[in-house]
Design a protein around this motif. Structure first.
Motif, PDB file in Angstrom:
ATOM      1  N   UNK A 104       6.888  25.780 -16.672  1.00 59.62           N
ATOM      2  CA  UNK A 104       5.571  26.394 -16.855  1.00 59.62           C
ATOM      3  C   UNK A 104       4.469  25.392 -16.510  1.00 59.62           C
ATOM      4  N   UNK A 105       4.598  24.172 -16.999  1.00 55.55           N
ATOM      5  CA  UNK A 105       3.589  23.150 -16.728  1.00 55.55           C
ATOM      6  C   UNK A 105       3.535  22.793 -15.248  1.00 55.55           C
ATOM      7  N   UNK A 106       4.675  22.817 -14.599  1.00 56.69           N
ATOM      8  CA  UNK A 106       4.718  22.507 -13.166  1.00 56.69           C
ATOM      9  C   UNK A 106       3.969  23.545 -12.342  1.00 56.69           C
ATOM     10  N   UNK A 107       3.830  24.756 -12.897  1.00 55.72           N
ATOM     11  CA  UNK A 107       3.075  25.808 -12.206  1.00 55.72           C
ATOM     12  C   UNK A 107       1.587  25.752 -12.560  1.00 55.72           C
ATOM     13  N   UNK A 108       1.181  24.719 -13.287  1.00 56.64           N
ATOM     14  CA  UNK A 108      -0.232  24.515 -13.591  1.00 56.64           C
ATOM     15  C   UNK A 108      -0.743  25.263 -14.814  1.00 56.64           C
ATOM     16  N   UNK A 109       0.172  25.699 -15.674  1.00 58.93           N
ATOM     17  CA  UNK A 109      -0.228  26.463 -16.862  1.00 58.93           C
ATOM     18  C   UNK A 109       0.110  25.689 -18.135  1.00 58.93           C
ATOM     19  N   UNK A 110      -0.592  26.022 -19.222  1.00 55.56           N
ATOM     20  CA  UNK A 110      -0.242  25.478 -20.527  1.00 55.56           C
ATOM     21  C   UNK A 110       0.976  26.223 -21.055  1.00 55.56           C
ATOM     22  N   UNK A 111       1.871  25.502 -21.701  1.00 50.08           N
ATOM     23  CA  UNK A 111       3.149  26.072 -22.142  1.00 50.08           C
ATOM     24  C   UNK A 111       3.190  26.206 -23.656  1.00 50.08           C
ATOM     25  N   UNK A 112       3.611  27.402 -24.099  1.00 49.94           N
ATOM     26  CA  UNK A 112       3.741  27.647 -25.531  1.00 49.94           C
ATOM     27  C   UNK A 112       5.111  28.177 -25.882  1.00 49.94           C
ATOM     28  N   UNK A 113       5.514  27.948 -27.118  1.00 55.19           N
ATOM     29  CA  UNK A 113       6.779  28.468 -27.614  1.00 55.19           C
ATOM     30  C   UNK A 113       6.473  29.424 -28.769  1.00 55.19           C
ATOM     31  N   UNK A 114       7.101  30.586 -28.766  1.00 49.52           N
ATOM     32  CA  UNK A 114       6.833  31.619 -29.772  1.00 49.52           C
ATOM     33  C   UNK A 114       8.032  31.790 -30.694  1.00 49.52           C
ATOM     34  N   UNK A 115       7.741  32.148 -31.957  1.00 54.33           N
ATOM     35  CA  UNK A 115       8.787  32.360 -32.953  1.00 54.33           C
ATOM     36  C   UNK A 115       8.613  33.711 -33.625  1.00 54.33           C
ATOM     37  N   UNK A 116       9.703  34.460 -33.702  1.00 54.02           N
ATOM     38  CA  UNK A 116       9.717  35.694 -34.481  1.00 54.02           C
ATOM     39  C   UNK A 116       9.564  35.370 -35.969  1.00 54.02           C
ATOM     40  N   UNK A 117       9.180  36.353 -36.792  1.00 49.89           N
ATOM     41  CA  UNK A 117       8.961  36.082 -38.212  1.00 49.89           C
ATOM     42  C   UNK A 117      10.158  35.456 -38.929  1.00 49.89           C
ATOM     43  N   UNK A 118      11.385  35.810 -38.541  1.00 49.65           N
ATOM     44  CA  UNK A 118      12.551  35.293 -39.265  1.00 49.65           C
ATOM     45  C   UNK A 118      13.048  33.946 -38.737  1.00 49.65           C
TER      46      UNK A 118
END
Length: 219
Positions: A104-118
């Motif tokens: 994601x970063x290599x494509x010039x974007x900020x990278x985030x990680x998401x978590x489900x509630x559990x």
């Protein structure tokens, strides 16, 4: 960190999407949040890349794409070409999270990680030095308009403590049931990116609601 408000376009009127985007820009939102759903990772289907490309042409505001999909890798290159600013994917959806963050970063974007509630924070602690933000879901992903899950506050606090202890600079984003009341709890716990859907789009005065959300850490 400054608190930023991100209207979730899943709650917009798709027949009048441009009008809703302009209305939110007039309300001085910080960026737009776009949920991509595939009917597999979550039970719903939302919209795909052509609509994101159209939205990109229709606003200069930053775009934050949340991939609620299996095989999130398949979308990254095109999202970069479209001009998306931020992309998050679910830790539950890939076996190669660290590699995907780098991609994601290599494509010039900020990278985030998401978590489900559990999903506990321990599942992503190995990524916290590499990601730009962590997205805490405070509803079960797939549909808008759900009620806030209070246990998400403890996860925000846990993330914020790790961030301070290890002197990291990732942001904490929260999505699900955000209004002026839940926003205060999230900000007090350490969140800085607030995704809000029906609360903003159903408001008579969206600008006032945006200011309310931002101001929940004051006093």
């Amino acid at each position: 960190m400054e608190v930023k408000v991100l209207p979730s376009l899943l709650s917009a009127d798709f027949l009048n999407l441009r009008d809703d985007i302009v209305r939110m820009e007039s309300a001085q939102v910080d960026m737009f949040h776009l949920d991509v759903m595939d009917g597999q990772f979550v039970p719903n289907i939302s919209y795909g890349l052509p609509l994101i490309e159209a939205i990109r042409r229709g606003t200069d505001a930053p775009l934050d794409v949340h991939l609620m999909t299996e095989d999130p890798e398949q979308f990254i290159e095109t999202l970069g070409e479209i001009g998306v600013d931020m992309v998050s994917f679910h830790i539950e959806a890939t076996a190669h999270a660290h590699r995907l963050v780098k991609y994601i970063k290599a494509q010039g974007m900020r990278a985030g990680i998401a978590l489900n509630p559990q999903t506990p924070i321990i599942q992503v602690t190995h990524l916290l030095g590499d990601v730009d933000y962590v997205l805490i879901m405070t509803v079960n992903p797939g549909f808008g308009g759900q009620s806030f899950i209070d246990a998400g506050i403890d996860k925000i606090k846990e993330l914020s403590a790790i961030r301070s202890e290890k002197n990291l600079d990732f942001e904490i984003e929260v999505d699900g049931g955000i209004n002026d009341e839940t926003a205060k709890h999230c900000i007090d716990a350490g969140a800085t990116l607030l995704v809000s859907g029906s609360y903003l789009f159903k408001a008579r005065d969206a600008k006032e609601m945006v200011q309310l959300l931002r101001g929940q850490h004051e006093g």
